[in-house]
Design a protein around this motif. Structure first.
Motif, mmCIF file in Angstrom:
data_model
loop_
_atom_site.group_PDB
_atom_site.id
_atom_site.type_symbol
_atom_site.label_atom_id
_atom_site.label_comp_id
_atom_site.label_asym_id
_atom_site.label_seq_id
_atom_site.Cartn_x
_atom_site.Cartn_y
_atom_site.Cartn_z
ATOM 1 N N GLU A 164 0.815 -1.215 0.000
ATOM 2 C CA GLU A 164 0.000 0.000 0.000
ATOM 3 C C GLU A 164 0.852 1.269 0.000
ATOM 4 O O GLU A 164 0.379 2.337 -0.342
ATOM 5 C CB GLU A 164 -0.880 0.049 1.257
ATOM 6 N N LEU A 165 2.104 1.135 0.419
ATOM 7 C CA LEU A 165 2.949 2.301 0.626
ATOM 8 C C LEU A 165 3.627 2.738 -0.663
ATOM 9 O O LEU A 165 4.002 1.922 -1.494
ATOM 10 C CB LEU A 165 4.020 1.991 1.677
ATOM 11 N N ARG A 166 3.780 4.040 -0.800
ATOM 12 C CA ARG A 166 4.579 4.590 -1.889
ATOM 13 C C ARG A 166 5.914 5.023 -1.306
ATOM 14 O O ARG A 166 5.972 5.485 -0.179
ATOM 15 C CB ARG A 166 3.873 5.769 -2.547
ATOM 16 N N SER A 167 6.963 4.887 -2.096
ATOM 17 C CA SER A 167 8.309 5.132 -1.595
ATOM 18 C C SER A 167 8.963 6.294 -2.324
ATOM 19 O O SER A 167 8.844 6.417 -3.545
ATOM 20 C CB SER A 167 9.148 3.859 -1.784
ATOM 21 N N VAL A 168 9.627 7.158 -1.556
ATOM 22 C CA VAL A 168 10.332 8.310 -2.119
ATOM 23 C C VAL A 168 11.756 8.312 -1.572
ATOM 24 O O VAL A 168 11.951 8.200 -0.365
ATOM 25 C CB VAL A 168 9.631 9.641 -1.736
ATOM 26 N N GLN A 169 12.730 8.422 -2.460
ATOM 27 C CA GLN A 169 14.117 8.491 -2.021
ATOM 28 C C GLN A 169 14.433 9.887 -1.514
ATOM 29 O O GLN A 169 13.865 10.880 -1.984
ATOM 30 C CB GLN A 169 15.062 8.157 -3.169
ATOM 31 N N GLY A 170 15.334 9.957 -0.546
ATOM 32 C CA GLY A 170 15.712 11.262 -0.027
ATOM 33 C C GLY A 170 16.941 11.179 0.848
ATOM 34 O O GLY A 170 17.626 10.162 0.898
ATOM 35 N N VAL A 171 17.212 12.274 1.531
ATOM 36 C CA VAL A 171 18.355 12.380 2.428
ATOM 37 C C VAL A 171 17.827 12.677 3.825
ATOM 38 O O VAL A 171 16.974 13.552 4.007
ATOM 39 C CB VAL A 171 19.307 13.505 1.967
ATOM 40 N N LEU B 195 1.633 6.938 3.008
ATOM 41 C CA LEU B 195 0.288 6.491 2.645
ATOM 42 C C LEU B 195 -0.681 7.631 2.914
ATOM 43 O O LEU B 195 -0.693 8.179 4.018
ATOM 44 C CB LEU B 195 -0.091 5.252 3.479
ATOM 45 N N HIS B 196 -1.454 8.019 1.912
ATOM 46 C CA HIS B 196 -2.426 9.113 2.024
ATOM 47 C C HIS B 196 -1.788 10.393 2.562
ATOM 48 O O HIS B 196 -2.326 11.057 3.441
ATOM 49 C CB HIS B 196 -3.605 8.712 2.915
ATOM 50 N N GLY B 197 -0.602 10.710 2.049
ATOM 51 C CA GLY B 197 0.051 11.952 2.426
ATOM 52 C C GLY B 197 0.712 11.956 3.791
ATOM 53 O O GLY B 197 1.141 13.002 4.265
ATOM 54 N N GLN B 198 0.794 10.808 4.442
ATOM 55 C CA GLN B 198 1.407 10.734 5.767
ATOM 56 C C GLN B 198 2.554 9.736 5.749
ATOM 57 O O GLN B 198 2.399 8.606 5.288
ATOM 58 C CB GLN B 198 0.364 10.304 6.804
ATOM 59 N N VAL B 199 3.728 10.152 6.250
ATOM 60 C CA VAL B 199 4.883 9.260 6.313
ATOM 61 C C VAL B 199 4.610 8.179 7.358
ATOM 62 O O VAL B 199 4.289 8.478 8.509
ATOM 63 C CB VAL B 199 6.169 10.038 6.678
#
Length: 203
Positions: free
Chosen positions: A151-158, A173-177
């Motif tokens: 269900e989760l979307r993943s974003v790379q970052g620092v 998920l739904h705009g919440q980490v």
């Protein structure tokens, strides 16, 4: 085993297939069938291997063993019935974290993985144990039962919690980490992050 010139590796021979099925049968003897409620569902190495190589039924009819859960502090949730004694957490605590807190007590069917002394883990890298556990025996306690991995979307970052600049993946998920995982960067953090970078996102 190191690879040598002229070596032939047969991965689909009858002997290899039989050995693989036998290993999977042993691993699944005591592992509970709680996939529908397991946080590791959808990202479970054992589930994937059982589907690919495992037998479709068990010959084991004796009652599965039950292991008492350990209290490892506010960051790690334990479901020790699921533990398959892969010892990844033990090797991580010794070789990477440099704190010999986890170990295997007793022998054979009575073996239990856990801390030598009961209590919260002191390492500031302890959260990595939940990430490397392949079967959901050690879980990220704040994330427990929050969402499924698919269900989760993943974003790379620092990571912004200190000047080291570790590479991370924010899963939302739904705009919440919902959780933060380590991203591999050999030059900076390898494939680990500290507990502050992993758990402080809710602040």
């Amino acid at each position: 085993m190191p690879v040598a010139d002229g070596m032939e590796v047969r991965t689909e021979s009858p002997m290899a297939l039989q050995a693989r099925r036998g290993v999977m049968e042993f691993l699944l003897i005591n592992h509970p069938l709680d996939c529908p409620v397991c946080d590791q569902g959808g990202a479970c190495d054992l589930q994937d291997l059982a589907m690919k190589y495992g037998p479709d039924r068990s010959r084991y009819t004796v009652r599965k063993r039950q292991v008492r859960n350990k209290d490892l502090g506010p960051l790690i949730e334990t479901e020790m019935d699921r533990c398959i004694h892969c010892t990844r957490c033990i090797r991580f605590s010794v070789e990477v974290a440099g704190v010999e807190e986890m170990g295997g007590m007793h022998r054979g069917d009575h073996m239990e993985v856990g801390p030598w002394v009961e209590g919260a883990l002191s390492s500031e890298l302890a959260g990595n144990m939940a990430e490397i556990c392949p079967v959901g025996a050690l879980n990220d306690k704040p994330f427990h039962f929050q969402a499924r991995s698919w269900e989760l979307r993943s974003v790379q970052g620092v990571c912004g919690h200190c000047p080291v600049g570790c590479r991370v993946r924010w899963q939302h998920l739904h705009g919440q980490v919902k959780r933060v995982l380590a991203d591999t960067c050999a030059a900076i953090n390898g494939s680990w992050i500290c507990d502050k970078g992993r758990f402080a996102h809710d602040g």
